[in-house]
Design a protein around this motif. Sequence first.
Motif, PDB file in Angstrom:
ATOM      1  N   LEU A 150       0.833  -1.196   0.000  1.00  0.00           N
ATOM      2  CA  LEU A 150       0.000   0.000   0.000  1.00  0.00           C
ATOM      3  C   LEU A 150       0.867   1.245   0.000  1.00  0.00           C
ATOM      4  CD1 LEU A 150      -1.515   0.538   3.590  1.00  0.00           C
ATOM      5  CD2 LEU A 150       0.612  -0.629   3.108  1.00  0.00           C
ATOM      6  N   THR A 151       0.264   2.337  -0.406  1.00  0.00           N
ATOM      7  CA  THR A 151       0.926   3.633  -0.341  1.00  0.00           C
ATOM      8  C   THR A 151      -0.137   4.666   0.017  1.00  0.00           C
ATOM      9  OG1 THR A 151       2.385   5.166  -1.509  1.00  0.00           O
ATOM     10  CG2 THR A 151       0.645   4.123  -2.802  1.00  0.00           C
ATOM     11  N   TRP A 152       0.281   5.908   0.159  1.00  0.00           N
ATOM     12  CA  TRP A 152      -0.611   6.953   0.670  1.00  0.00           C
ATOM     13  C   TRP A 152      -0.440   8.222  -0.149  1.00  0.00           C
ATOM     14  CZ3 TRP A 152      -3.455   5.351   5.009  1.00  0.00           C
ATOM     15  CH2 TRP A 152      -3.010   4.151   5.592  1.00  0.00           C
ATOM     16  N   ALA A 153      -1.484   9.020  -0.218  1.00  0.00           N
ATOM     17  CA  ALA A 153      -1.428  10.305  -0.914  1.00  0.00           C
ATOM     18  C   ALA A 153      -2.336  11.290  -0.191  1.00  0.00           C
ATOM     19  CB  ALA A 153      -1.864  10.158  -2.368  1.00  0.00           C
ATOM     20  N   SER A 154      -2.186  12.561  -0.495  1.00  0.00           N
ATOM     21  CA  SER A 154      -3.045  13.558   0.165  1.00  0.00           C
ATOM     22  C   SER A 154      -3.138  14.825  -0.666  1.00  0.00           C
ATOM     23  CB  SER A 154      -2.500  13.908   1.561  1.00  0.00           C
ATOM     24  OG  SER A 154      -1.264  14.593   1.459  1.00  0.00           O
ATOM     25  N   VAL A 155      -4.184  15.601  -0.389  1.00  0.00           N
ATOM     26  CA  VAL A 155      -4.328  16.932  -0.971  1.00  0.00           C
ATOM     27  C   VAL A 155      -4.567  17.912   0.173  1.00  0.00           C
ATOM     28  CG1 VAL A 155      -5.175  16.233  -3.223  1.00  0.00           C
ATOM     29  CG2 VAL A 155      -6.787  16.506  -1.367  1.00  0.00           C
ATOM     30  N   PRO A 156      -3.924  19.078   0.130  1.00  0.00           N
ATOM     31  CA  PRO A 156      -4.130  20.061   1.193  1.00  0.00           C
ATOM     32  C   PRO A 156      -5.503  20.708   1.103  1.00  0.00           C
ATOM     33  CG  PRO A 156      -2.723  20.969  -0.499  1.00  0.00           C
ATOM     34  CD  PRO A 156      -2.948  19.529  -0.869  1.00  0.00           C
ATOM     35  N   LEU A 157      -6.039  21.085   2.252  1.00  0.00           N
ATOM     36  CA  LEU A 157      -7.332  21.755   2.318  1.00  0.00           C
ATOM     37  C   LEU A 157      -7.163  23.260   2.540  1.00  0.00           C
ATOM     38  CD1 LEU A 157      -9.106  19.073   4.522  1.00  0.00           C
ATOM     39  CD2 LEU A 157      -9.494  19.488   2.085  1.00  0.00           C
ATOM     40  N   PHE A 158      -5.960  23.745   2.329  1.00  0.00           N
ATOM     41  CA  PHE A 158      -5.657  25.169   2.484  1.00  0.00           C
ATOM     42  C   PHE A 158      -4.975  25.652   1.217  1.00  0.00           C
ATOM     43  CE2 PHE A 158      -2.491  22.427   4.387  1.00  0.00           C
ATOM     44  CZ  PHE A 158      -1.320  22.828   3.776  1.00  0.00           C
ATOM     45  N   ASP A 159      -4.954  26.962   1.021  1.00  0.00           N
ATOM     46  CA  ASP A 159      -4.404  27.534  -0.202  1.00  0.00           C
ATOM     47  C   ASP A 159      -2.880  27.515  -0.208  1.00  0.00           C
ATOM     48  OD1 ASP A 159      -6.929  28.104  -1.180  1.00  0.00           O
ATOM     49  OD2 ASP A 159      -6.961  30.131  -0.327  1.00  0.00           O
ATOM     50  N   GLN A 160      -2.317  27.417  -1.392  1.00  0.00           N
ATOM     51  CA  GLN A 160      -0.878  27.565  -1.554  1.00  0.00           C
ATOM     52  C   GLN A 160      -0.478  29.012  -1.295  1.00  0.00           C
ATOM     53  OE1 GLN A 160      -0.871  26.106  -5.697  1.00  0.00           O
ATOM     54  NE2 GLN A 160       0.648  24.607  -5.049  1.00  0.00           N
ATOM     55  N   VAL A 161       0.749  29.206  -0.855  1.00  0.00           N
ATOM     56  CA  VAL A 161       1.304  30.556  -0.747  1.00  0.00           C
ATOM     57  C   VAL A 161       1.704  31.015  -2.145  1.00  0.00           C
ATOM     58  CG1 VAL A 161       3.188  31.960   0.159  1.00  0.00           C
ATOM     59  CG2 VAL A 161       2.119  30.216   1.612  1.00  0.00           C
ATOM     60  N   ARG A 162       1.289  32.218  -2.489  1.00  0.00           N
ATOM     61  CA  ARG A 162       1.632  32.759  -3.813  1.00  0.00           C
ATOM     62  C   ARG A 162       2.982  33.475  -3.771  1.00  0.00           C
ATOM     63  NH1 ARG A 162      -3.132  35.408  -6.780  1.00  0.00           N
ATOM     64  NH2 ARG A 162      -3.452  33.171  -7.089  1.00  0.00           N
ATOM     65  N   VAL A 163       3.829  33.159  -4.735  1.00  0.00           N
ATOM     66  CA  VAL A 163       5.138  33.798  -4.876  1.00  0.00           C
ATOM     67  C   VAL A 163       5.169  34.570  -6.188  1.00  0.00           C
ATOM     68  CG1 VAL A 163       7.611  33.429  -5.167  1.00  0.00           C
ATOM     69  CG2 VAL A 163       6.346  32.056  -3.509  1.00  0.00           C
ATOM     70  N   TRP A 164       5.456  35.852  -6.101  1.00  0.00           N
ATOM     71  CA  TRP A 164       5.603  36.692  -7.293  1.00  0.00           C
ATOM     72  C   TRP A 164       7.081  36.771  -7.655  1.00  0.00           C
ATOM     73  CZ3 TRP A 164       1.494  39.530  -9.652  1.00  0.00           C
ATOM     74  CH2 TRP A 164       0.266  39.435  -8.976  1.00  0.00           C
ATOM     75  N   LEU A 165       7.404  36.433  -8.887  1.00  0.00           N
ATOM     76  CA  LEU A 165       8.755  36.601  -9.401  1.00  0.00           C
ATOM     77  C   LEU A 165       8.755  37.820 -10.306  1.00  0.00           C
ATOM     78  CD1 LEU A 165       9.587  32.889 -10.327  1.00  0.00           C
ATOM     79  CD2 LEU A 165       9.954  34.074  -8.154  1.00  0.00           C
ATOM     80  N   LEU A 166       9.343  38.901  -9.838  1.00  0.00           N
ATOM     81  CA  LEU A 166       9.373  40.137 -10.611  1.00  0.00           C
ATOM     82  C   LEU A 166      10.659  40.152 -11.422  1.00  0.00           C
ATOM     83  CD1 LEU A 166       8.027  42.716  -7.988  1.00  0.00           C
ATOM     84  CD2 LEU A 166       6.775  41.161  -9.522  1.00  0.00           C
ATOM     85  N   GLY A 167      10.514  39.853 -12.708  1.00  0.00           N
ATOM     86  CA  GLY A 167      11.656  39.744 -13.598  1.00  0.00           C
ATOM     87  C   GLY A 167      11.815  38.316 -14.077  1.00  0.00           C
ATOM     88  N   ALA A 168      12.111  38.168 -15.380  1.00  0.00           N
ATOM     89  CA  ALA A 168      12.253  36.841 -15.975  1.00  0.00           C
ATOM     90  C   ALA A 168      13.723  36.514 -16.190  1.00  0.00           C
ATOM     91  CB  ALA A 168      11.484  36.764 -17.291  1.00  0.00           C
ATOM     92  N   SER A 169      14.523  36.767 -15.173  1.00  0.00           N
ATOM     93  CA  SER A 169      15.951  36.474 -15.247  1.00  0.00           C
ATOM     94  C   SER A 169      16.187  34.966 -15.224  1.00  0.00           C
ATOM     95  CB  SER A 169      16.672  37.124 -14.058  1.00  0.00           C
ATOM     96  OG  SER A 169      16.147  36.598 -12.836  1.00  0.00           O
ATOM     97  N   ASP A 170      17.425  34.562 -15.493  1.00  0.00           N
ATOM     98  CA  ASP A 170      17.754  33.137 -15.427  1.00  0.00           C
ATOM     99  C   ASP A 170      17.528  32.601 -14.015  1.00  0.00           C
ATOM    100  OD1 ASP A 170      18.409  33.182 -18.072  1.00  0.00           O
ATOM    101  OD2 ASP A 170      20.582  33.100 -17.789  1.00  0.00           O
ATOM    102  N   ALA A 171      17.890  33.387 -13.006  1.00  0.00           N
ATOM    103  CA  ALA A 171      17.671  32.954 -11.622  1.00  0.00           C
ATOM    104  C   ALA A 171      16.178  32.782 -11.354  1.00  0.00           C
ATOM    105  CB  ALA A 171      18.279  33.959 -10.653  1.00  0.00           C
ATOM    106  N   ALA A 172      15.354  33.702 -11.872  1.00  0.00           N
ATOM    107  CA  ALA A 172      13.906  33.606 -11.677  1.00  0.00           C
ATOM    108  C   ALA A 172      13.343  32.344 -12.316  1.00  0.00           C
ATOM    109  CB  ALA A 172      13.215  34.840 -12.242  1.00  0.00           C
ATOM    110  N   SER A 173      13.864  31.980 -13.491  1.00  0.00           N
ATOM    111  CA  SER A 173      13.413  30.767 -14.160  1.00  0.00           C
ATOM    112  C   SER A 173      13.702  29.540 -13.311  1.00  0.00           C
ATOM    113  CB  SER A 173      14.102  30.644 -15.525  1.00  0.00           C
ATOM    114  OG  SER A 173      13.742  29.436 -16.158  1.00  0.00           O
ATOM    115  N   GLU A 174      14.889  29.506 -12.719  1.00  0.00           N
ATOM    116  CA  GLU A 174      15.253  28.383 -11.845  1.00  0.00           C
ATOM    117  C   GLU A 174      14.406  28.391 -10.571  1.00  0.00           C
ATOM    118  OE1 GLU A 174      17.296  26.002 -12.556  1.00  0.00           O
ATOM    119  OE2 GLU A 174      18.673  26.737 -14.092  1.00  0.00           O
ATOM    120  N   VAL A 175      14.157  29.571 -10.013  1.00  0.00           N
ATOM    121  CA  VAL A 175      13.316  29.675  -8.812  1.00  0.00           C
ATOM    122  C   VAL A 175      11.916  29.169  -9.103  1.00  0.00           C
ATOM    123  CG1 VAL A 175      12.169  31.296  -7.238  1.00  0.00           C
ATOM    124  CG2 VAL A 175      14.603  31.562  -7.741  1.00  0.00           C
TER     125      VAL A 175
END
Length: 329
Positions: A150-175
């Motif tokens: 057997l194995t197990w899985a789950s879904v959260p009942l709360f919202d994800q935290v939103r992250v804004w990436l300001l700028g489409a730099s290479d570092a932002a793409s990796e983030v």
Amino acid sequence: MKRETLEGIVADLRAGRVPALDAEDFPCFSAEALAGKEHVSPAYLDVIAANLTEADVPTFERALRAMDEGDLAWLGFKIVYDEAAAVANVDNEVTKKYGETGSADGQPLVFFCNDAKEIVASREPSARDAFQMKDVTRGPSMHNEQFEGLTWASVPLFDQVRVWLLGASDAASEVCALADHVGFDVVAVDYDAAYLNEERFPAARRILLEGGNFDGLFDLACAPQDYVCVLTRGHMFDPEGCVWATRHGAHYVGMMGCAGKNSTVHDLVLAKGATEADWERIKRPIGLKFGAKTPAELAIAIVAELVDVRYQQRYSAAAREKHEKSLGR
């Protein structure tokens, strides 16, 4: 998780109908989430649905209440791929904690579990089942496949935290890739489609600004609980990003850059109407300190910091201390 999905399941079960469960509502059963996992497929949702009865109504009602209360809670799934093995496998020489009883039964189960380790289910779990049910609060993570059958899985009942990436730099793409992988809701913003595109930011909601600059950013709004990473290409629009984020009172604001550049940005930020207190709220440089240099390494440092900020935001100091003590740290 959509409230109406759970309400529909409750209505179906009360009416004696088999509810229709969809991987769109339960993404832990999506083809993407299950890639490479041969023991379970998205079709297992049909097996789970067929096993639900009116006795499962309290589980879904508890999930609805958790959503209303903003509780850190999950709807979990017991997935059985070998009934005999699931029941027969017991603790090994290393664990030796949950007795000589394996899984309580070899049948699928939907259950509720919150961060306080409250479990609601239609059937009584064995001690070993309860151990793994509680562990789905990790995402699920470490112990979901510890025992055969057997194995197990789950879904959260709360919202994800939103992250804004300001700028489409290479570092932002990796983030973007890493932040999505650890459960953040990512929004990427830039004015140049040559950088802000699906190939570089496949996991993000992309907002392309007009005018060849970041002036259009001020037509957008972030919420006080959001996180903002200021990663503009060449740092050209870092001041606008910092002003925008602090003006909206974002929970976390971080900016990449060296001390000399940040001194210049400081003056520009204040000239655009921000206060010294606003400036002091900005984490600079962004990310945990461990010698990261390349865009990919910087992304690890940044996302590690975002995970830590989220951890501290969601859990009290006492809860964090208890967790660290349990790990021996």
